[in-house]
Design a protein around this motif. Structure first.
Motif, PDB file in Angstrom:
ATOM      1  N   ILE A  25       2.797 102.651  74.260  1.00  8.10           N
ATOM      2  CA  ILE A  25       3.346 102.424  75.600  1.00  8.10           C
ATOM      3  C   ILE A  25       3.875 100.997  75.669  1.00  8.10           C
ATOM      4  CG2 ILE A  25       2.869 102.379  78.071  1.00  8.10           C
ATOM      5  CD1 ILE A  25       0.579 104.309  77.574  1.00  8.10           C
ATOM      6  N   VAL A  26       5.128 100.865  76.058  1.00  5.49           N
ATOM      7  CA  VAL A  26       5.740  99.550  76.255  1.00  5.49           C
ATOM      8  C   VAL A  26       6.177  99.460  77.718  1.00  5.49           C
ATOM      9  CG1 VAL A  26       7.560  97.968  75.570  1.00  5.49           C
ATOM     10  CG2 VAL A  26       6.524  99.464  73.863  1.00  5.49           C
ATOM     11  N   THR A  27       5.695  98.441  78.396  1.00  3.33           N
ATOM     12  CA  THR A  27       6.019  98.239  79.809  1.00  3.33           C
ATOM     13  C   THR A  27       6.865  96.984  79.957  1.00  3.33           C
ATOM     14  OG1 THR A  27       3.911  99.246  80.439  1.00  3.33           O
ATOM     15  CG2 THR A  27       5.078  97.998  82.131  1.00  3.33           C
ATOM     16  N   VAL A  28       7.987  97.118  80.655  1.00  4.96           N
ATOM     17  CA  VAL A  28       8.875  95.982  80.949  1.00  4.96           C
ATOM     18  C   VAL A  28       8.833  95.755  82.455  1.00  4.96           C
ATOM     19  CG1 VAL A  28      11.196  95.052  80.769  1.00  4.96           C
ATOM     20  CG2 VAL A  28      10.340  96.591  78.981  1.00  4.96           C
ATOM     21  N   ARG A  29       8.415  94.562  82.864  1.00  5.32           N
ATOM     22  CA  ARG A  29       8.293  94.248  84.288  1.00  5.32           C
ATOM     23  C   ARG A  29       9.080  92.988  84.608  1.00  5.32           C
ATOM     24  NH1 ARG A  29       4.714  91.158  87.250  1.00  5.32           N
ATOM     25  NH2 ARG A  29       3.513  90.679  85.369  1.00  5.32           N
ATOM     26  N   ASP A  30       9.704  92.951  85.776  1.00  5.68           N
ATOM     27  CA  ASP A  30      10.454  91.760  86.187  1.00  5.68           C
ATOM     28  C   ASP A  30       9.967  91.290  87.550  1.00  5.68           C
ATOM     29  OD1 ASP A  30      11.965  92.974  88.396  1.00  5.68           O
ATOM     30  OD2 ASP A  30      13.051  94.069  86.847  1.00  5.68           O
ATOM     31  N   GLU A  31      10.493  90.142  88.000  1.00 14.12           N
ATOM     32  CA  GLU A  31      10.092  89.556  89.273  1.00 14.12           C
ATOM     33  C   GLU A  31      11.205  89.674  90.313  1.00 14.12           C
ATOM     34  OE1 GLU A  31       9.435  85.398  88.654  1.00 14.12           O
ATOM     35  OE2 GLU A  31      11.504  84.990  88.053  1.00 14.12           O
ATOM     36  N   GLY A  77      14.196  75.838  73.956  1.00 17.68           N
ATOM     37  CA  GLY A  77      12.928  76.479  74.301  1.00 17.68           C
ATOM     38  C   GLY A  77      12.934  77.949  73.963  1.00 17.68           C
ATOM     39  N   GLU A  78      14.043  78.631  74.208  1.00 21.44           N
ATOM     40  CA  GLU A  78      14.145  80.040  73.861  1.00 21.44           C
ATOM     41  C   GLU A  78      14.016  80.250  72.357  1.00 21.44           C
ATOM     42  OE1 GLU A  78      17.763  81.504  75.440  1.00 21.44           O
ATOM     43  OE2 GLU A  78      17.039  81.568  77.525  1.00 21.44           O
ATOM     44  N   GLN A  79      14.672  79.397  71.592  1.00 26.24           N
ATOM     45  CA  GLN A  79      14.588  79.524  70.138  1.00 26.24           C
ATOM     46  C   GLN A  79      13.185  79.215  69.626  1.00 26.24           C
ATOM     47  OE1 GLN A  79      17.015  80.808  68.223  1.00 26.24           O
ATOM     48  NE2 GLN A  79      17.974  81.155  70.220  1.00 26.24           N
ATOM     49  N   GLU A  80      12.505  78.279  70.295  1.00 21.00           N
ATOM     50  CA  GLU A  80      11.124  77.980  69.895  1.00 21.00           C
ATOM     51  C   GLU A  80      10.229  79.202  70.088  1.00 21.00           C
ATOM     52  OE1 GLU A  80       7.359  75.110  71.043  1.00 21.00           O
ATOM     53  OE2 GLU A  80       9.147  75.155  72.321  1.00 21.00           O
ATOM     54  N   VAL A  81      10.376  79.875  71.237  1.00 20.57           N
ATOM     55  CA  VAL A  81       9.578  81.069  71.503  1.00 20.57           C
ATOM     56  C   VAL A  81       9.891  82.162  70.486  1.00 20.57           C
ATOM     57  CG1 VAL A  81       9.156  82.922  73.150  1.00 20.57           C
ATOM     58  CG2 VAL A  81       9.325  80.567  73.946  1.00 20.57           C
ATOM     59  N   ALA A  82      11.178  82.345  70.175  1.00 11.50           N
ATOM     60  CA  ALA A  82      11.573  83.375  69.222  1.00 11.50           C
ATOM     61  C   ALA A  82      10.986  83.100  67.837  1.00 11.50           C
ATOM     62  CB  ALA A  82      13.095  83.468  69.146  1.00 11.50           C
ATOM     63  N   LEU A  83      11.021  81.809  67.418  1.00 10.89           N
ATOM     64  CA  LEU A  83      10.477  81.466  66.111  1.00 10.89           C
ATOM     65  C   LEU A  83       8.963  81.658  66.060  1.00 10.89           C
ATOM     66  CD1 LEU A  83      12.492  78.318  65.001  1.00 10.89           C
ATOM     67  CD2 LEU A  83      12.369  80.522  63.850  1.00 10.89           C
ATOM     68  N   ARG A 135      11.808  85.309  74.804  1.00  8.94           N
ATOM     69  CA  ARG A 135      12.558  84.103  75.160  1.00  8.94           C
ATOM     70  C   ARG A 135      11.680  83.211  76.025  1.00  8.94           C
ATOM     71  NH1 ARG A 135      15.131  86.160  71.858  1.00  8.94           N
ATOM     72  NH2 ARG A 135      17.359  86.676  71.802  1.00  8.94           N
ATOM     73  N   ALA A 136      12.249  82.101  76.456  1.00  9.59           N
ATOM     74  CA  ALA A 136      11.494  81.201  77.308  1.00  9.59           C
ATOM     75  C   ALA A 136      11.082  81.889  78.603  1.00  9.59           C
ATOM     76  CB  ALA A 136      12.314  79.954  77.609  1.00  9.59           C
ATOM     77  N   ARG A 137      11.925  82.803  79.095  1.00  9.94           N
ATOM     78  CA  ARG A 137      11.630  83.473  80.356  1.00  9.94           C
ATOM     79  C   ARG A 137      11.274  84.950  80.161  1.00  9.94           C
ATOM     80  NH1 ARG A 137      12.514  80.024  84.230  1.00  9.94           N
ATOM     81  NH2 ARG A 137      12.241  81.612  85.846  1.00  9.94           N
ATOM     82  N   VAL A 138      11.095  85.355  78.929  1.00 13.13           N
ATOM     83  CA  VAL A 138      10.650  86.713  78.618  1.00 13.13           C
ATOM     84  C   VAL A 138       9.372  86.615  77.780  1.00 13.13           C
ATOM     85  CG1 VAL A 138      11.183  88.911  77.526  1.00 13.13           C
ATOM     86  CG2 VAL A 138      13.001  87.625  78.664  1.00 13.13           C
ATOM     87  N   THR A 139       8.266  87.033  78.358  1.00 10.36           N
ATOM     88  CA  THR A 139       6.965  86.930  77.691  1.00 10.36           C
ATOM     89  C   THR A 139       6.633  88.258  77.021  1.00 10.36           C
ATOM     90  OG1 THR A 139       6.208  85.347  79.350  1.00 10.36           O
ATOM     91  CG2 THR A 139       4.522  86.434  78.005  1.00 10.36           C
ATOM     92  N   LEU A 140       6.282  88.183  75.743  1.00 11.23           N
ATOM     93  CA  LEU A 140       5.913  89.369  74.975  1.00 11.23           C
ATOM     94  C   LEU A 140       4.425  89.341  74.693  1.00 11.23           C
ATOM     95  CD1 LEU A 140       6.543  91.914  73.287  1.00 11.23           C
ATOM     96  CD2 LEU A 140       7.084  90.396  71.373  1.00 11.23           C
ATOM     97  N   GLY A 181      19.340  88.346  87.500  1.00  9.21           N
ATOM     98  CA  GLY A 181      19.894  87.047  87.169  1.00  9.21           C
ATOM     99  C   GLY A 181      19.402  86.548  85.829  1.00  9.21           C
ATOM    100  N   GLU A 182      20.162  85.639  85.229  1.00  8.67           N
ATOM    101  CA  GLU A 182      19.822  85.091  83.922  1.00  8.67           C
ATOM    102  C   GLU A 182      18.506  84.324  83.943  1.00  8.67           C
ATOM    103  OE1 GLU A 182      21.128  85.379  80.988  1.00  8.67           O
ATOM    104  OE2 GLU A 182      22.882  86.568  81.502  1.00  8.67           O
ATOM    105  N   SER A 183      18.171  83.758  85.095  1.00  3.69           N
ATOM    106  CA  SER A 183      16.962  82.934  85.176  1.00  3.69           C
ATOM    107  C   SER A 183      15.719  83.744  85.538  1.00  3.69           C
ATOM    108  CB  SER A 183      17.159  81.822  86.203  1.00  3.69           C
ATOM    109  OG  SER A 183      17.417  82.367  87.493  1.00  3.69           O
ATOM    110  N   ALA A 184      15.859  85.057  85.688  1.00  5.67           N
ATOM    111  CA  ALA A 184      14.717  85.874  86.095  1.00  5.67           C
ATOM    112  C   ALA A 184      13.685  85.954  84.976  1.00  5.67           C
ATOM    113  CB  ALA A 184      15.193  87.271  86.468  1.00  5.67           C
ATOM    114  N   ARG A 185      12.445  85.955  85.385  1.00  4.89           N
ATOM    115  CA  ARG A 185      11.370  86.114  84.414  1.00  4.89           C
ATOM    116  C   ARG A 185      11.086  87.599  84.194  1.00  4.89           C
ATOM    117  NH1 ARG A 185       8.596  82.222  82.432  1.00  4.89           N
ATOM    118  NH2 ARG A 185       6.872  83.640  81.933  1.00  4.89           N
ATOM    119  N   ALA A 186      10.682  87.935  82.968  1.00  5.51           N
ATOM    120  CA  ALA A 186      10.336  89.309  82.633  1.00  5.51           C
ATOM    121  C   ALA A 186       9.159  89.300  81.678  1.00  5.51           C
ATOM    122  CB  ALA A 186      11.526  90.040  82.017  1.00  5.51           C
ATOM    123  N   TRP A 187       8.420  90.408  81.674  1.00  4.89           N
ATOM    124  CA  TRP A 187       7.236  90.524  80.831  1.00  4.89           C
ATOM    125  C   TRP A 187       7.292  91.846  80.059  1.00  4.89           C
ATOM    126  CZ3 TRP A 187       7.491  88.590  85.662  1.00  4.89           C
ATOM    127  CH2 TRP A 187       6.986  87.299  85.875  1.00  4.89           C
TER     128      TRP A 187
END
Length: 406
Positions: free
Chosen positions: A338-344, A228-234, A283-288, A321-327
């Protein structure tokens, strides 16, 4: 296998060099013909003969020099104009003063205009104005006074050379614009072709592996997560574009050159699109989330900003943690990016950053704030306990590429 790189050449400037080559030869014979028909009226014809021998040898020997912009160097232009001006001044030595004052031609005659035109084609209207002004001054000095015919000829050469120089500059700008349009078209077609191939094959397989892994569980679930991570990257790569393309002509004499390159030259200062540099973090848990249009920044600034985003995501993985979501949110404003990085995550307790710096743990201070400071940007960290952490990275559009920053 289809070739990804295609080179196309075009030039509206090259025919001008060919015309100049022919002009120099024809005007050489014209000047010699004028002298031959008036030979018996020259009190010192041997001066003129000596000059024409030099002029003929110089014209024929330097034909390759006026075949293109690359060979027509500044030293050559200076020497060529010197030959023309010397011929104008020698006219007063070789010819009769009364004939000169009556409006008789100079020894090089209209061959002199070829030297001025070479300046115009090579350097544009400013170079043409410089060369034609020198010719005007020397012609008036040779005549002894600014007669009507002399002024008429001088103005004619001056206006014509400046006009040609201006046309050359416009043509070069048009070539660059057309080259850039062709680059964008070629890159778009390549991206669309790869998108079709990837969508029809790789992305479908990765999506299937992700679904099946989630159903099977165990090690298969981990494999599915990686797929899933590779799918998002592609998908990010396909939607964001491939590699930057060159905007610089390799050979001015041959016109604009369109070619694909792997990476822009840091020394040129050409802006690059920030989006492909950030796409690798998706990635699967990192939304761009990014604009649909390119986000241009100087190369060094774009790299440092992307590195700061990576450092912020490293902090998320380490502390949440590795499973944390980020945006990741990219905003292209008129004067800044401006680039904003936010986590949960749980947020950062008050005073924890200062304590970490005191303990020598400088991840935020150096990897994030230090990078932004070096390129003239700022980094602001906002954290509320229990509501996650937000890092706002701001880089001005005129960000400096600090020397030594890589």
């Amino acid at each position: 296998m289809a070739k990804r790189e295609r080179v196309m050449r075009m030039s509206v400037e090259q025919p001008l060099w060919r015309a100049l080559t022919a002009y120099r030869v024809l005007t050489l014979f014209y000047a010699i013909g004028l002298f031959v028909t008036a030979y018996d009226r020259f009190p010192r014809p041997w001066v003129a003969v000596g000059y024409y021998v030099v002029l003929a040898g110089w014209t024929l020997a330097t034909l390759p020099r006026v075949a293109g912009a690359a060979a027509c160097t500044k030293p050559f232009l200076a020497a060529d104009l010197t030959v023309a001006l010397a011929g104008v001044l020698l006219t007063r030595v070789a010819d009769d003063v009364s004939r000169i004052e009556a409006g008789g031609p100079t020894l090089p005659s209209i061959w002199t205009a070829g030297s001025v035109l070479a300046f115009a084609i090579k350097g544009g209207w400013r170079w043409a104005a410089f060369a034609s002004t020198l010719v005007a001054v020397v012609n008036i000095a040779e005549r002894g006074a600014p007669t009507r015919d002399t002024v008429h000829n001088v103005i004619l050469v001056w206006v014509a050379s400046i006009a040609i120089g201006y046309v050359v500059e416009v043509a070069r700008a048009s070539e660059r614009t057309l080259a850039r349009a062709l680059e964008i078209e070629a890159a778009t077609r390549e991206r669309e072709r790869l998108a079709r191939d990837i969508h029809d094959g790789v992305l479908q397989v990765l999506a299937m592996v992700q679904r099946r892994g989630a159903v099977l569980g165990g090690e298969a679930a981990e494999l599915g997560r990686m797929a899933g991570e590779q799918e998002v990257a592609l998908r990010s790569l396909v939607s964001g574009g491939l590699v930057p393309v060159s905007r610089v002509s390799e050979d001015v004499a041959l016109g604009a050159v369109v070619r694909a390159v792997d990476e822009p030259d840091e020394e040129t200062g050409e802006p690059v699109d920030l989006r492909p540099l950030l796409a690798r973090y998706a990635r699967a848990r990192v939304t761009l989330s990014e604009p649909g249009a390119p986000v241009p920044l100087p190369l060094v600034a774009a790299r440092e900003l992307a590195g700061a985003v990576g450092a912020a995501l490293d902090n998320v993985r380490e502390h949440v943690g590795e499973s944390a979501r980020a945006w990741i949110l990219v905003e292209d404003e008129p004067d800044a990016v401006i680039v904003t990085v936010r986590d949960e995550g749980p947020g950062i307790p008050e005073g924890r950053l200062a304590q970490a710096e005191g303990e020598g743990r400088l991840g935020v201070a150096l990897s994030i704030r230090g990078r932004l400071r070096d390129i003239g940007g700022t980094a602001e960290l906002i954290s509320v306990p229990g509501q996650g952490t937000e890092v706002e990275l701001r880089v001005p559009k005129a960000a400096r590429g600090a020397a030594g920053v890589r």
